[in-house]
Design a protein around this motif. Sequence first.
Motif, PDB file in Angstrom:
ATOM      1  N   ASP A  27     -79.956  79.044 -12.614  1.00 17.50           N
ATOM      2  CA  ASP A  27     -78.779  78.579 -13.349  1.00 17.50           C
ATOM      3  C   ASP A  27     -79.120  78.314 -14.809  1.00 17.50           C
ATOM      4  O   ASP A  27     -78.364  78.693 -15.710  1.00 17.50           O
ATOM      5  CB  ASP A  27     -78.208  77.310 -12.710  1.00 17.50           C
ATOM      6  N   SER A  28     -80.252  77.662 -15.051  1.00 19.05           N
ATOM      7  CA  SER A  28     -80.657  77.380 -16.430  1.00 19.05           C
ATOM      8  C   SER A  28     -80.886  78.668 -17.202  1.00 19.05           C
ATOM      9  O   SER A  28     -80.444  78.804 -18.353  1.00 19.05           O
ATOM     10  CB  SER A  28     -81.939  76.543 -16.457  1.00 19.05           C
ATOM     11  N   LEU A  29     -81.557  79.625 -16.601  1.00 24.95           N
ATOM     12  CA  LEU A  29     -81.826  80.892 -17.261  1.00 24.95           C
ATOM     13  C   LEU A  29     -80.515  81.664 -17.505  1.00 24.95           C
ATOM     14  O   LEU A  29     -80.305  82.222 -18.585  1.00 24.95           O
ATOM     15  CB  LEU A  29     -82.787  81.733 -16.418  1.00 24.95           C
ATOM     16  N   GLY A  30     -79.632  81.666 -16.528  1.00 21.68           N
ATOM     17  CA  GLY A  30     -78.336  82.329 -16.692  1.00 21.68           C
ATOM     18  C   GLY A  30     -77.517  81.692 -17.794  1.00 21.68           C
ATOM     19  O   GLY A  30     -76.910  82.399 -18.614  1.00 21.68           O
ATOM     20  N   ASN A  31     -77.503  80.368 -17.852  1.00 18.45           N
ATOM     21  CA  ASN A  31     -76.774  79.668 -18.915  1.00 18.45           C
ATOM     22  C   ASN A  31     -77.363  79.987 -20.286  1.00 18.45           C
ATOM     23  O   ASN A  31     -76.629  80.164 -21.262  1.00 18.45           O
ATOM     24  CB  ASN A  31     -76.781  78.157 -18.677  1.00 18.45           C
ATOM     25  N   LEU A  32     -78.694  80.068 -20.357  1.00 14.12           N
ATOM     26  CA  LEU A  32     -79.348  80.416 -21.618  1.00 14.12           C
ATOM     27  C   LEU A  32     -78.924  81.814 -22.070  1.00 14.12           C
ATOM     28  O   LEU A  32     -78.570  82.018 -23.229  1.00 14.12           O
ATOM     29  CB  LEU A  32     -80.866  80.350 -21.469  1.00 14.12           C
TER      30      LEU A  32
ATOM     31  N   PHE B  77     -75.952  85.278 -25.700  1.00 19.75           N
ATOM     32  CA  PHE B  77     -74.993  86.363 -25.891  1.00 19.75           C
ATOM     33  C   PHE B  77     -73.796  85.898 -26.711  1.00 19.75           C
ATOM     34  O   PHE B  77     -73.342  86.611 -27.615  1.00 19.75           O
ATOM     35  CB  PHE B  77     -74.522  86.915 -24.541  1.00 19.75           C
ATOM     36  N   HIS B  78     -73.270  84.693 -26.417  1.00 20.21           N
ATOM     37  CA  HIS B  78     -72.127  84.169 -27.180  1.00 20.21           C
ATOM     38  C   HIS B  78     -72.468  84.062 -28.661  1.00 20.21           C
ATOM     39  O   HIS B  78     -71.678  84.466 -29.519  1.00 20.21           O
ATOM     40  CB  HIS B  78     -71.708  82.790 -26.658  1.00 20.21           C
ATOM     41  N   TYR B  79     -73.639  83.501 -28.969  1.00 21.24           N
ATOM     42  CA  TYR B  79     -74.005  83.323 -30.372  1.00 21.24           C
ATOM     43  C   TYR B  79     -74.225  84.660 -31.072  1.00 21.24           C
ATOM     44  O   TYR B  79     -73.772  84.860 -32.204  1.00 21.24           O
ATOM     45  CB  TYR B  79     -75.236  82.431 -30.510  1.00 21.24           C
ATOM     46  N   ILE B  80     -74.889  85.589 -30.412  1.00 28.59           N
ATOM     47  CA  ILE B  80     -75.096  86.908 -31.024  1.00 28.59           C
ATOM     48  C   ILE B  80     -73.755  87.594 -31.257  1.00 28.59           C
ATOM     49  O   ILE B  80     -73.503  88.154 -32.332  1.00 28.59           O
ATOM     50  CB  ILE B  80     -76.030  87.774 -30.150  1.00 28.59           C
ATOM     51  N   ALA B  81     -72.883  87.539 -30.259  1.00 31.05           N
ATOM     52  CA  ALA B  81     -71.564  88.162 -30.398  1.00 31.05           C
ATOM     53  C   ALA B  81     -70.748  87.493 -31.501  1.00 31.05           C
ATOM     54  O   ALA B  81     -70.081  88.169 -32.291  1.00 31.05           O
ATOM     55  CB  ALA B  81     -70.813  88.110 -29.068  1.00 31.05           C
TER      56      ALA B  81
END
Length: 148
Positions: free
Chosen positions: A18-23, A28-32
């Motif tokens: 879960d932690s890795l998926g959230n990271l 991805f959100h920040y890059i996008a």
Amino acid sequence: MSKNKIDLFREAFNKQADSLGNLFVEVFHYIALFAVGAIIAWAALQEFLSIFTAHKELVDGILMLFIYLELGAMVGIYFKTKRMPVRFLIYVSITALTRLLISDISHNHKPSWGIIQVCGAILLLSIAVLIVRIASSRFHVKEEDESK
């Protein structure tokens, strides 16, 4: 006893996954968002330059700059609050329809049902902004606990 060890391992593995998926999602959100922000800035600069080189009508260019400004503000608000401001999407739509209306009237000079339809759409979007503002003031969303 071995069932307890397996359950503990499963829980630890799920927590790490879960932690890795959230990271990955946050990265991805920040890059996008940075990509979208850069594209908006580039498009606004191109529009600004096209206004000065007289490749475009002044009013059309100014309205496009307003659209880019609203899109940039949307990205900035999302960075700060992690929420997508729906009102800004409606503002962009209203500005785009206004641009279409001004362009149509200035080029065609003919009354038509299309003008009435665009004006009706602008009116509906304006009412939608009013409804969203009233709803957001009456039904304010509580902030989630950041310590989780």
